[in-house]
Design a protein around this motif. Structure first.
Motif, PDB file in Angstrom:
ATOM      1  N   VAL A  79       7.716   1.785  -8.449  1.00 45.01           N
ATOM      2  CA  VAL A  79       6.449   2.642  -8.009  1.00 45.01           C
ATOM      3  C   VAL A  79       5.347   2.209  -8.570  1.00 45.01           C
ATOM      4  N   TYR A  80       4.370   1.591  -7.655  1.00 47.34           N
ATOM      5  CA  TYR A  80       2.933   0.966  -8.365  1.00 47.34           C
ATOM      6  C   TYR A  80       1.922   1.563  -7.556  1.00 47.34           C
ATOM      7  N   ALA A  81       0.957   2.056  -8.150  1.00 43.05           N
ATOM      8  CA  ALA A  81      -0.196   2.753  -7.606  1.00 43.05           C
ATOM      9  C   ALA A  81       0.026   3.332  -6.140  1.00 43.05           C
ATOM     10  N   GLY A  82       1.071   4.570  -6.503  1.00 44.94           N
ATOM     11  CA  GLY A  82       1.493   5.302  -5.200  1.00 44.94           C
ATOM     12  C   GLY A  82       2.308   4.702  -3.993  1.00 44.94           C
ATOM     13  N   GLU A  83       2.925   3.609  -4.292  1.00 47.60           N
ATOM     14  CA  GLU A  83       3.857   3.012  -3.117  1.00 47.60           C
ATOM     15  C   GLU A  83       5.093   2.345  -3.969  1.00 47.60           C
ATOM     16  N   ILE A  84       5.912   2.568  -3.055  1.00 53.91           N
ATOM     17  CA  ILE A  84       7.262   2.043  -3.691  1.00 53.91           C
ATOM     18  C   ILE A  84       7.098   0.508  -3.176  1.00 53.91           C
ATOM     19  N   ILE A  85       6.992  -0.643  -4.081  1.00 58.34           N
ATOM     20  CA  ILE A  85       6.798  -2.021  -3.930  1.00 58.34           C
ATOM     21  C   ILE A  85       7.940  -2.698  -3.757  1.00 58.34           C
ATOM     22  N   GLU A  86       8.998  -1.934  -4.348  1.00 58.93           N
ATOM     23  CA  GLU A  86      10.269  -2.751  -4.464  1.00 58.93           C
ATOM     24  C   GLU A  86      11.465  -2.008  -4.456  1.00 58.93           C
TER      25      GLU A  86
ATOM     26  N   SER B  30      20.211  -4.612   1.301  1.00 60.54           N
ATOM     27  CA  SER B  30      19.235  -3.564   1.175  1.00 60.54           C
ATOM     28  C   SER B  30      17.955  -3.571   0.191  1.00 60.54           C
ATOM     29  N   HIS B  31      18.012  -4.868  -0.254  1.00 66.08           N
ATOM     30  CA  HIS B  31      16.880  -5.136  -1.193  1.00 66.08           C
ATOM     31  C   HIS B  31      15.545  -5.629  -0.503  1.00 66.08           C
ATOM     32  N   LEU B  32      14.511  -4.761  -0.825  1.00 68.56           N
ATOM     33  CA  LEU B  32      13.457  -4.903  -0.076  1.00 68.56           C
ATOM     34  C   LEU B  32      12.284  -5.059  -1.261  1.00 68.56           C
ATOM     35  N   ALA B  33      11.040  -5.829  -0.758  1.00 65.86           N
ATOM     36  CA  ALA B  33      10.091  -5.882  -1.648  1.00 65.86           C
ATOM     37  C   ALA B  33       8.815  -6.108  -0.811  1.00 65.86           C
ATOM     38  N   ALA B  34       7.526  -5.582  -1.337  1.00 64.84           N
ATOM     39  CA  ALA B  34       6.381  -5.709  -0.493  1.00 64.84           C
ATOM     40  C   ALA B  34       5.604  -6.817  -1.132  1.00 64.84           C
ATOM     41  N   CYS B  35       5.796  -7.969  -0.590  1.00 65.05           N
ATOM     42  CA  CYS B  35       5.240  -9.206  -1.331  1.00 65.05           C
ATOM     43  C   CYS B  35       4.788 -10.250  -0.171  1.00 65.05           C
ATOM     44  N   TRP B  36       3.807 -11.051  -0.426  1.00 69.51           N
ATOM     45  CA  TRP B  36       3.660 -12.187   0.453  1.00 69.51           C
ATOM     46  C   TRP B  36       4.146 -13.336  -0.411  1.00 69.51           C
ATOM     47  N   ASN B  37       4.406 -13.483  -1.474  1.00 70.41           N
ATOM     48  CA  ASN B  37       4.723 -14.572  -2.231  1.00 70.41           C
ATOM     49  C   ASN B  37       6.175 -14.344  -2.989  1.00 70.41           C
ATOM     50  N   LYS B  38       7.104 -13.833  -2.499  1.00 73.87           N
ATOM     51  CA  LYS B  38       8.404 -13.605  -3.138  1.00 73.87           C
ATOM     52  C   LYS B  38       9.160 -14.967  -3.813  1.00 73.87           C
TER      53      LYS B  38
END
Lengths: 338, 339
Positions: free
Chosen positions: B237-244, B320-328
């Motif tokens: 969790v970062y800044a109120g969001e699940i980011i990964e 099932s592995h999710l991440a919110a990033c443009w540059n994985k």
């Protein structure tokens, strides 16, 4: 290894509560070598903070001697005493409580500079404060110097706290859990900055923490001392102590700590204690205080004699001192069966 | 009401929560979605102020008064397949839901007991509040549970809280949390403020309990090691969001988000080698005026031009592995270099 800069000799300290004496420190002996990385670790109530305060001269011991640069500090008077007080500084755990909220950063840092006559006039003071803030990486300085503590984040406050400890050009800094209140992502940056201070300013840092992994990182080239219920139970070179812990308490501790690696931490074998209850300081067991919990307890020895720090018989390198009688005798530890 | 997969007990969809404060609205939770499976242990990891406690409090509707759920739903599936939105429950339904379906153990659990009542009384009260007034049966069940958490059942059941040590109280509370066989137990920093050896005992007990009683766990922690040890699924969790979010091994060995990757690179380990650690530059953002685009971009070492404009979504790459990033890709490359 270099000369000891500070030395504690059979330090006892007790606190009075409801007319009973609580022995917080018993027979603590160790030296702080000049420019070494020394780390004291232990669980809550083991006396690590009290030890830190005694080093810094904030708390007198009930008995025992403290030497700074070879001199007993209780005999110091006048300028010699001032020199000691200036030379040993402490950084407290909580940067939210240790900074006066009504003073700006500049005021807080310039006050000791004026008091000890390190600077003359505001211009010089500001210059020196500026330098100090740069030293602790609070840059750009102009954004910080005239602020109040509430305008800074926890990490920034702790840096101010460190800068304040540096105002008097100390040779020893006692850092008591100085990074525990800081978030994981910025903790290491703070710690690395403190470690660099040694080389930049020739200061010896005694780091106090409950986190053994952090202790290992900080004192990799130095030493770790493990405390339990007011006594130092093992002290020695970090790499040695982590790889082959000798004291049963250190062994149990290392086996119990989870690690940030799923496969490794799940495969780890945990040594079972005989009892999970920590004895109260007011009802300490006889003999070795760890014996009611120790998996390798030896009846008739551990519950009778109080072990003192010593080098184990089978250790030829003299790298570790342990307060455990069976270990000192060089006996092979055998699990206790009742 | 949305449909839920059979093996899911809790499904959070697009949950957003705002705290109204004098200084402005704090966006404490933003578009959070996740599923919790039966018998699974999920860890929410993040730093202080990241919103992990807000997320967990919303699951039992225990948010402070100045909080407002601005969107989303929290679906709960009963054992018989019935699905309810927790955010829509009436007060009466909510009273039943809490503890019977979902129990929460708060941080600093040592203070959770009423000091003037015996442990037995507090177990009985909890049972009676949910319509279970047969004291003998409650006692029997309680003793079984106390034994499960490795306490001396008779002694603890008849004790006052002050007679127990911190670790014993924590374990007693764990026993109490499963008294009504809830499907979900939420633990807020379950081992923080406990000594290392007590922590170890709690972890072992929790693993035991989960194995025997098969409930699902959501636990909140800033301690990555605890997540490595106990979790099946980890969410950062970062800044109120699940980011990964992903299975524990994927998260630790193949993290895709620069923040998770950075956290892991900042944690010292206990093996016999010297650690090479780096911290993440900057500080966590202010949630009243969060950065634009990806909220992590001002601190990110892999930042791209688009990161301060476009918000990355949690997207699936590997199962099932999710991440919110443009540059994985950059994170994957960086890991290769590390080895």
């Amino acid at each position: 290894m270099s000369e000891p800069i500070m030395q504690l000799e059979s330090i006892y300290r007790s606190f009075k509560k409801d007319r009973t004496d609580i022995p917080v420190l018993q027979d603590v002996n160790f030296a702080v070598n000049n420019l070494e990385f020394l780390c004291l670790v232990g669980e809550s109530g083991c006396g690590k903070t009290t030890t830190g305060k005694i080093l810094a001269g904030l708390l007198p011991p009930s008995s025992g001697k403290i030497y700074f640069e070879g001199q007993d500090i209780t005999t110091l008077r006048g300028s010699a005493r001032n020199h000691y007080r200036r030379s040993v500084q402490i950084i407290h755990q909580d940067p939210y409580a240790s900074l006066n909220p009504t003073h700006t950063i500049y005021e807080m840092l310039s006050f000791p500079l004026f008091h000890h006559k390190f600077v003359r006039g505001k211009h010089q003071a500001r210059e020196r404060v500026w330098e100090l803030l740069e030293l602790v990486d609070l840059t750009p300085v102009e954004d910080v110097i005239d602020k109040y503590p509430y305008q800074l984040s926890g990490g920034q406050r702790q840096r101010v706290s460190i800068a304040r400890a540096l105002t008097t050009n100390p040779s020893v800094i006692v850092a008591d859990e100085s990074v525990s209140m800081v978030d994981v992502s910025i903790r290491i940056g703070l710690l690395q900055m403190m470690m660099n201070l040694r080389d930049e300013l020739d200061v010896t840092i005694v780091f106090i923490t409950h986190d053994l992994a952090l202790a290992k990182y900080f004192a990799w080239e130095g030493r770790i001392g493990v405390m339990y219920l007011g006594r130092l139970v093992e002290i020695g070179k970090t790499q040695e102590l982590i790889a082959t812990p000798r004291h049963p308490y250190t062994k149990v501790l290392l086996s119990a700590i989870p690690e940030p690696d799923p496969e490794k931490t799940r495969a780890k074998r945990h040594i079972q204690l005989r009892s999970e209850d920590i004895p109260r300081l007011t009802e300490l067991p006889d003999g070795c205080t760890f014996h009611p919990r120790c998996p390798w307890y030896v009846e008739g020895v551990c519950d009778v004699d109080v072990p003192r720090l010593g080098i184990p018989a089978n250790d030829s390198n003299n790298t570790v001192e342990v307060a455990c009688i069976p270990v000192q005798r060089g006996e092979e530890l055998r699990l206790y069966e009742s | 009401m949305g449909k839920m997969k059979d093996d899911v007990v809790l499904q959070v969809d697009d949950l957003s929560i705002v705290y109204h404060t004098i200084r402005g609205d704090v966006k404490a939770t933003n578009n959070v979605s996740f599923e919790l499976r039966k018998g699974e242990a999920m860890a929410l990891i993040g730093e202080s102020g990241s919103g992990k406690t807000t997320i967990s409090l919303s699951l039992i509707r225990k948010l402070p008064k100045n909080a407002e759920v601005t969107q989303g739903q929290v679906l709960y599936q009963r054992e018989n397949g019935e699905v309810q939105d927790i955010l829509q429950l009436s007060n009466r339904q909510l009273r039943e839901f809490r503890w019977q379906d979902c129990a929460m153990v708060f941080q600093g659990a040592q203070n959770a007991f009423n000091p003037v009542l015996k442990v037995s009384k507090q177990f009985e009260d909890t049972a009676r509040a949910h319509g279970w007034s047969d004291k003998k049966a409650v006692r029997q069940r309680s003793l079984e549970l106390l034994k499960l958490v490795r306490l001396d059942p008779e002694r603890v059941y008849d004790a006052y809280p002050h007679e127990l040590s911190g670790g014993m109280k924590q374990r007693t509370l764990l026993a109490l949390s499963v008294l009504l066989s809830p499907q979900i137990v939420i633990l807020d920093e379950p081992t923080t403020a406990l000594d290392i050896l007590t922590q170890r005992a709690i972890i072992d007990v929790l693993n035991d309990m989960q194995e025997k009683l098969n409930f699902s766990i959501i636990f909140i922690s800033h301690d990555l090691s605890l997540a490595a040890e106990m979790a099946d699924v980890v969410a950062t969790v970062y800044a109120g969001e699940i980011i990964e979010i992903g299975p524990v091994n994927d998260m630790f060995y193949e993290s895709l988000h620069p923040y998770t990757f950075g956290l892991l690179a900042a944690v010292p380990k206990l093996d016999h080698e010297q650690d090479v650690l780096t911290s993440i530059k900057g500080t966590p953002p202010n949630l009243i005026n969060p950065p634009s685009g990806c909220k992590f971009h001002p601190r990110c070492r892999f930042v791209l031009d688009r990161c301060n404009v476009d918000v990355p979504a949690l997207t699936e790459d590997l199962g099932s592995h999710l991440a919110a990033c443009w540059n994985k890709e950059a994170v994957v490359e960086a890991r290769k270099e590390q080895v």
